[in-house]
Design a protein around this motif. Sequence first.
Motif, short mmCIF file in Angstrom:
data_model
loop_
_atom_site.label_atom_id
_atom_site.label_comp_id
_atom_site.label_asym_id
_atom_site.label_seq_id
_atom_site.Cartn_x
_atom_site.Cartn_y
_atom_site.Cartn_z
N LEU A 1 0.85 -1.18 0.00
CA LEU A 1 0.00 0.00 0.00
C LEU A 1 0.89 1.23 0.00
CD1 LEU A 1 -1.94 -2.20 1.86
CD2 LEU A 1 -3.37 -0.30 1.20
N LYS A 2 0.59 2.15 -0.87
CA LYS A 2 1.41 3.35 -1.03
C LYS A 2 1.52 4.09 0.31
CE LYS A 2 1.57 5.09 -5.10
NZ LYS A 2 1.19 5.68 -6.35
N GLY A 3 2.77 4.42 0.66
CA GLY A 3 3.02 5.14 1.89
C GLY A 3 3.13 4.25 3.12
N HIS A 4 3.12 2.94 2.92
CA HIS A 4 3.17 1.98 4.03
C HIS A 4 4.14 0.85 3.69
CE1 HIS A 4 -0.40 3.67 6.00
NE2 HIS A 4 -0.83 3.87 4.76
N ARG A 5 4.56 0.15 4.70
CA ARG A 5 5.33 -1.08 4.48
C ARG A 5 4.41 -2.29 4.46
NH1 ARG A 5 9.84 -1.03 8.89
NH2 ARG A 5 8.27 0.11 10.02
N ILE A 6 3.13 -2.06 4.52
CA ILE A 6 2.14 -3.14 4.58
C ILE A 6 1.89 -3.65 3.16
CG2 ILE A 6 -0.26 -3.69 5.13
CD1 ILE A 6 -0.09 -1.50 7.30
N GLY A 7 2.03 -4.97 3.00
CA GLY A 7 1.74 -5.59 1.72
C GLY A 7 0.25 -5.83 1.57
N ILE A 8 -0.19 -5.88 0.32
CA ILE A 8 -1.62 -6.12 0.11
C ILE A 8 -2.05 -7.47 0.66
CG2 ILE A 8 -1.75 -4.58 -1.89
CD1 ILE A 8 -1.95 -7.11 -3.65
N GLU A 9 -1.09 -8.40 0.76
CA GLU A 9 -1.43 -9.72 1.29
C GLU A 9 -1.91 -9.64 2.73
OE1 GLU A 9 2.95 -9.16 2.02
OE2 GLU A 9 1.62 -8.80 0.33
N ASN A 10 -1.42 -8.67 3.50
CA ASN A 10 -1.86 -8.53 4.88
C ASN A 10 -3.35 -8.20 4.95
OD1 ASN A 10 1.21 -7.04 5.01
ND2 ASN A 10 0.82 -8.83 6.26
N VAL A 11 -3.79 -7.28 4.13
CA VAL A 11 -5.21 -6.91 4.10
C VAL A 11 -6.03 -8.06 3.54
CG1 VAL A 11 -6.90 -5.32 3.08
CG2 VAL A 11 -4.67 -4.45 3.85
N ILE A 12 -5.56 -8.65 2.45
CA ILE A 12 -6.32 -9.71 1.79
C ILE A 12 -6.44 -10.94 2.68
CG2 ILE A 12 -6.36 -11.27 -0.20
CD1 ILE A 12 -4.97 -8.94 -1.76
N ASP A 13 -5.38 -11.29 3.41
CA ASP A 13 -5.46 -12.44 4.31
C ASP A 13 -6.57 -12.24 5.34
OD1 ASP A 13 -3.41 -13.80 3.04
OD2 ASP A 13 -1.87 -13.22 4.49
N TYR A 14 -6.64 -11.06 5.94
CA TYR A 14 -7.73 -10.80 6.89
C TYR A 14 -9.08 -10.88 6.19
CZ TYR A 14 -4.63 -9.20 10.65
OH TYR A 14 -3.70 -9.13 11.64
N TYR A 15 -9.17 -10.31 5.00
CA TYR A 15 -10.43 -10.35 4.26
C TYR A 15 -10.86 -11.79 3.99
CZ TYR A 15 -13.66 -9.94 0.33
OH TYR A 15 -14.75 -10.07 -0.50
N LEU A 16 -9.92 -12.63 3.57
CA LEU A 16 -10.24 -14.03 3.27
C LEU A 16 -10.57 -14.83 4.52
CD1 LEU A 16 -7.60 -14.76 0.47
CD2 LEU A 16 -10.07 -14.34 0.21
N GLU A 17 -10.12 -14.35 5.68
CA GLU A 17 -10.48 -15.00 6.95
C GLU A 17 -11.85 -14.56 7.44
OE1 GLU A 17 -7.46 -14.61 9.96
OE2 GLU A 17 -5.89 -15.24 8.56
#
Length: 104
Positions: A17-33
């Motif tokens: 995510l722009k401006g963060h060290r957070i990968g999209i996989e972090n958000v998507i993993d929570y979403y898929l859970e």
Amino acid sequence: MKLEDYFEFLSEDDIRLKGHRIGIENVIDYYLEGYTPEEILNELPSLNLEKVYATITYYLHNRSEIDSYLLRLAKNKTEKYQEFLENPSPLVQRLKKKKNSVLR
């Protein structure tokens, strides 16, 4: 603004995510859970709701590509872990040695 504008495509296996060290996989993993966007925001408070929704929308619009991306990341993580187990760092070796001598 295009959806892609929310992300930094650093490499084939590194989308953040722009401006963060957070990968999209972090958000998507929570979403898929099964987490809601608001619950994801509670887990990743440095984001905002707009970025969470953008990531989920990007995933839903590019599901097959992002599923492949997630599989590559999981495979890479497993390979690195196996490599670590087979070739521990000198520090880990010393700690194991020390632990074994204390247990004797």
